[in-house]
Design a protein around this motif. Structure first.
Motif, PDB file in Angstrom:
ATOM      1  N   LYS A 195       0.834  -1.199   0.000  1.00 51.06           N
ATOM      2  CA  LYS A 195       0.000   0.000   0.000  1.00 51.06           C
ATOM      3  C   LYS A 195       0.870   1.251   0.000  1.00 51.06           C
ATOM      4  CE  LYS A 195      -3.634   2.425   2.578  1.00 51.06           C
ATOM      5  NZ  LYS A 195      -4.591   2.359   3.707  1.00 51.06           N
ATOM      6  N   ASP A 196       1.922   1.258   0.796  1.00 47.47           N
ATOM      7  CA  ASP A 196       2.829   2.404   0.816  1.00 47.47           C
ATOM      8  C   ASP A 196       3.463   2.614  -0.551  1.00 47.47           C
ATOM      9  OD1 ASP A 196       2.266   2.713   3.499  1.00 47.47           O
ATOM     10  OD2 ASP A 196       4.056   1.620   4.170  1.00 47.47           O
ATOM     11  N   THR A 197       3.871   1.520  -1.175  1.00 45.16           N
ATOM     12  CA  THR A 197       4.488   1.617  -2.502  1.00 45.16           C
ATOM     13  C   THR A 197       3.489   2.122  -3.527  1.00 45.16           C
ATOM     14  OG1 THR A 197       6.016  -0.184  -1.985  1.00 45.16           O
ATOM     15  CG2 THR A 197       5.684   0.318  -4.312  1.00 45.16           C
ATOM     16  N   PHE A 198       2.247   1.627  -3.450  1.00 43.15           N
ATOM     17  CA  PHE A 198       1.210   2.072  -4.382  1.00 43.15           C
ATOM     18  C   PHE A 198       0.989   3.580  -4.284  1.00 43.15           C
ATOM     19  CE2 PHE A 198      -3.344   3.205  -4.664  1.00 43.15           C
ATOM     20  CZ  PHE A 198      -3.518   3.047  -6.032  1.00 43.15           C
ATOM     21  N   LEU A 199       0.837   4.099  -3.078  1.00 38.17           N
ATOM     22  CA  LEU A 199       0.594   5.529  -2.911  1.00 38.17           C
ATOM     23  C   LEU A 199       1.797   6.345  -3.386  1.00 38.17           C
ATOM     24  CD1 LEU A 199      -1.168   5.433   0.579  1.00 38.17           C
ATOM     25  CD2 LEU A 199      -2.238   5.807  -1.653  1.00 38.17           C
ATOM     26  N   ALA A 200       2.998   5.836  -3.161  1.00 40.92           N
ATOM     27  CA  ALA A 200       4.199   6.527  -3.634  1.00 40.92           C
ATOM     28  C   ALA A 200       4.289   6.484  -5.159  1.00 40.92           C
ATOM     29  CB  ALA A 200       5.440   5.891  -3.012  1.00 40.92           C
ATOM     30  N   THR A 201       3.850   5.383  -5.756  1.00 40.88           N
ATOM     31  CA  THR A 201       3.871   5.258  -7.218  1.00 40.88           C
ATOM     32  C   THR A 201       2.915   6.261  -7.856  1.00 40.88           C
ATOM     33  OG1 THR A 201       4.457   2.910  -7.118  1.00 40.88           O
ATOM     34  CG2 THR A 201       3.458   3.699  -9.157  1.00 40.88           C
ATOM     35  N   VAL A 202       1.731   6.424  -7.279  1.00 37.88           N
ATOM     36  CA  VAL A 202       0.784   7.414  -7.796  1.00 37.88           C
ATOM     37  C   VAL A 202       1.377   8.813  -7.692  1.00 37.88           C
ATOM     38  CG1 VAL A 202      -1.487   8.470  -7.491  1.00 37.88           C
ATOM     39  CG2 VAL A 202      -1.228   5.984  -7.283  1.00 37.88           C
TER      40      VAL A 202
END
Length: 676
Positions: free
Chosen positions: A560-567
């Motif tokens: 989830k942290d990676t997803f938000l950072a990717t966005v």
């Protein structure tokens, strides 16, 4: 079906045991059980008989013991079926057979396919006990996890109870078969068409033709044929026969002229020709890959089809009927026949209504137009393991099980060695669902793809795509199949697509072509309808915050942290108008900042397969030495030599254009009408 001698039936049964024809094993065993289903004395030959038929995922076997007047015992073996459905029905099916006095029973609710198989196997037992020969479908089994091809059936001459003589035989009433029939009918030829189903098959509306009358009327400049030939060859990694490709390029305009003479001149339909800016990539794309993507001139008559209530194939059936011809429906290809010189002389077919066999003698040739094999999990898993592994949904015709390909290979034809599936990046599924087959009680072969929506068209738009770890992994501006192949290297072989409230405005700027253009051209009503369907299916999520969307999509912890950072990183690239990470053209970047936010998981939707029987530029099938097989022609998805690796889906309509062109070419060749 005519009765034959006991000796003759035993010969058929022995051949069936070696070939895959389900005729049942015969054993003369006296019964000690009491009778529960009685008939007239002397009605049966006392003994124990076996019948088999294909169920969901296995061969179902029924063993029945007869006195001279009654069924005295029944054993139903469905142990290979799905445990909670078909296998569990065995006891109830046995009781029904014991009390019925015939093979016609009610079956078990929820186990329809297994019940039908048990009835067919029981029918064989009854026929044997009466001294008759009833042979179940020679097309089953279609192979198993170890052998997709199976063995060519050895059909006894005594079992062939009907003969049809013709000049040209067309096998398959789909796109290629019906167009070939129309051309043959127009020229007054002696031909027959057979189709295993009860109706003509689905129409693929769009077709590509080069420098057609429609293109000239639209003011199109002549196509760069050398470049188009080069691009198709490059897309196939050089694994095609360029002479075959040239036949389509050079003769597709004449194909369209004939189609136009029927649909427009006779029935008043109007052709929708896609050209100009609608069929052209935006100029910015030229900086990246215009040499890789070569759009084709595309034709369809869909508006007229909607107005008339007829699909193109249905209208072509009407056309040949008006000229005194028809289609032999419910007639299925069993095997090809050839003479001592190796020339294909016709086929043996089988009625799907009463199982009797028919010999079709074709004096001038046979055209196989039977479709690919997307509906056959045995063939898919063995011939295209990669395409199978990334597929989550299907939009194929379930009738396309590769029977024509198998018959041609049995006769000595050369099958392309490279898979070429038509994969569209629109196979939407729920979070946590992997790509690839899942067990299915109702599907052929006991396997199906998990997605319930055939195609989620907005999935093709080049929005941000991430894997289950929340990471971006590819340039999303690509042909349909590129992103799903990239996902083959990702967890679960699926990926998430993320966009915001500006989805329609973004899609218009992206300006994708081919059928993906429906998302931008359909407008708010179209895109909202697609999204509502996916939301209702639990496969698309609409959220007020990205944090909420991450939770709905199943991202947890580090993912989830990676997803938000990717966005956040993707928004930075949008602001820079420069994709520093994967090189996507700037006009295909999009901000993800305006609520509501949308997310879904995707894989491939399998439309069809293009791995087929090798042909030459005349449409003749080639043998394993790449020599023409006299009397045998192939068209459509079961024909090869044109595609490899995958389908060049951004060359809109090329597959159907090829199908129709070679359908007409084959008839010309067989009838001596081709002066080329």
């Amino acid at each position: 079906m005519n009765k034959i001698s006991r000796k003759g039936f035993l010969k058929i049964a022995a051949a069936a045991a070696m070939s895959g024809v389900t005729a049942g094993a015969l054993a003369a065993c006296n019964s000690a059980s009491s009778s529960t289903a009685s008939g007239a004395a002397g009605q049966y030959i006392p003994g124990t008989y076996e019948g088999t038929a294909e169920g969901i995922s296995s061969t179902v076997k029924v063993t029945m013991t007869f006195s001279d007047s009654a069924v005295t015992d029944v054993v139903v073996d469905t142990s290979g079926e799905t445990a909670s459905f078909g296998a569990a029905a065995a006891d109830e099916l046995r009781e029904q057979l014991l009390s019925a006095g015939s093979a016609e029973i009610d079956g078990v609710s929820g186990s329809t396919i297994t019940s039908d198989a048990v009835m067919k196997a029981a029918k064989s037992c009854y026929a044997q006990a009466k001294g008759e020969a009833v042979v179940s479908s020679v097309q089953l089994p279609t192979g198993d996890t170890n052998d997709w091809l199976g063995k060519e059936p050895d059909i006894d001459e005594a079992a062939i109870t009907e003969t049809v003589d013709t000049d040209i035989l067309i096998v398959g009433a789909g796109n290629g078969g019906m167009f070939a029939a129309a051309y043959a009918a127009k020229n007054g030829l002696n031909f027959r068409v057979i189709e295993q189903n009860a109706n003509v098959q689905d129409t693929r509306h769009w077709y590509g033709a080069i420098d057609s009358a429609a293109a000239k009327a639209a003011g199109e400049q002549p196509a760069d044929r050398a470049k188009l030939l080069s691009e198709i060859s490059r897309y196939a990694s050089g694994k095609c026969d360029q002479r075959v490709v040239k036949t389509w390029i050079n003769e597709s305009a004449a194909m369209h002229d004939f189609m136009r003479s029927i649909l427009e001149d006779k029935y008043g339909w109007v052709c929708d020709f896609t050209s100009g800016s609608e069929a052209t990539w935006p100029a910015e794309n030229a900086e990246h890959n215009t040499d890789y993507l070569f759009p084709v001139q595309e034709h369809n008559y869909m508006a007229s089809e909607r107005e008339s209530g007829l699909a193109r194939n249905e209208l072509l059936l009407q056309y040949i009927q008006e000229l005194g011809y028809d289609v032999d429906f419910k007639t299925s290809l069993a095997k090809l026949e050839k003479n001592s010189e190796g020339r294909i002389t016709g086929i043996i077919a089988q009625s799907t209504e009463d199982d009797h066999f028919i010999r079709y003698n074709a004096n001038k040739g046979v055209l196989l137009a039977c479709g690919g094999f997307p509906g056959n999990p045995y063939m898919m898993e063995q011939l295209d393991p990669l395409g199978t592994s990334v597929t989550t949904a299907c939009s194929y015709s379930p009738a396309d099980k590769g029977y024509g390909i198998r018959a041609a290979v049995w006769a000595g034809a050369n099958l392309d060695k490279e898979a070429a599936p038509m994969l569209f990046d629109r196979g939407i599924v729920a979070p946590g669902v992997d790509a690839g087959y899942v067990d299915s009680d109702s599907a052929f072969g006991g396997k199906a793809f998990p997605g319930n929506i055939r195609q989620y068209n907005p999935g093709t738009q080049p929005f941000l795509k991430v894997n289950r770890n929340g990471e971006r992994f590819a340039n999303e501006s690509s042909p349909y199949n590129d992103i799903v192949y990239a996902a083959a290297h990702q967890p679960g072989r699926v990926y998430a697509q993320i966009c915001d409230a500006n989805i329609l405005e973004d899609a218009k700027r992206f300006h994708t072509i081919g059928c993906s253009a429906q998302t931008r051209n359909g407008g708010e009503k179209y895109i909202q309808g697609k999204m509502d369907e996916a939301i209702e299916a639990g496969a698309l999520f609409k959220c007020d915050t990205l944090d909420e969307l991450a939770d709905k999509m199943g991202f947890t912890g580090a993912a989830k942290d990676t997803f938000l950072a990717t966005v956040e990183r993707y928004n930075e690239l949008y602001d820079k108008q420069n994709d520093e990470d994967f090189g996507k053209p700037a006009y295909r970047l999009s901000a993800i900042r305006t609520a509501p936010f949308y997310g879904c998981w995707l894989g491939a939707s399998l439309l069809t397969t293009e791995q087929g029987i090798a042909i030459n530029e005349k449409g003749q099938a080639l043998d394993n030495n790449n020599q023409p097989m006299e009397g045998l022609y192939i068209t459509g998805d079961m024909s090869g030599s044109f595609f490899a690796n995958n389908y060049p889906c951004l060359m809109a309509g090329v597959a159907m254009g090829r199908t129709l062109t070679f359908a007409m070419k084959a008839v010309k060749q067989m009838a001596g009408l081709d002066n080329a």
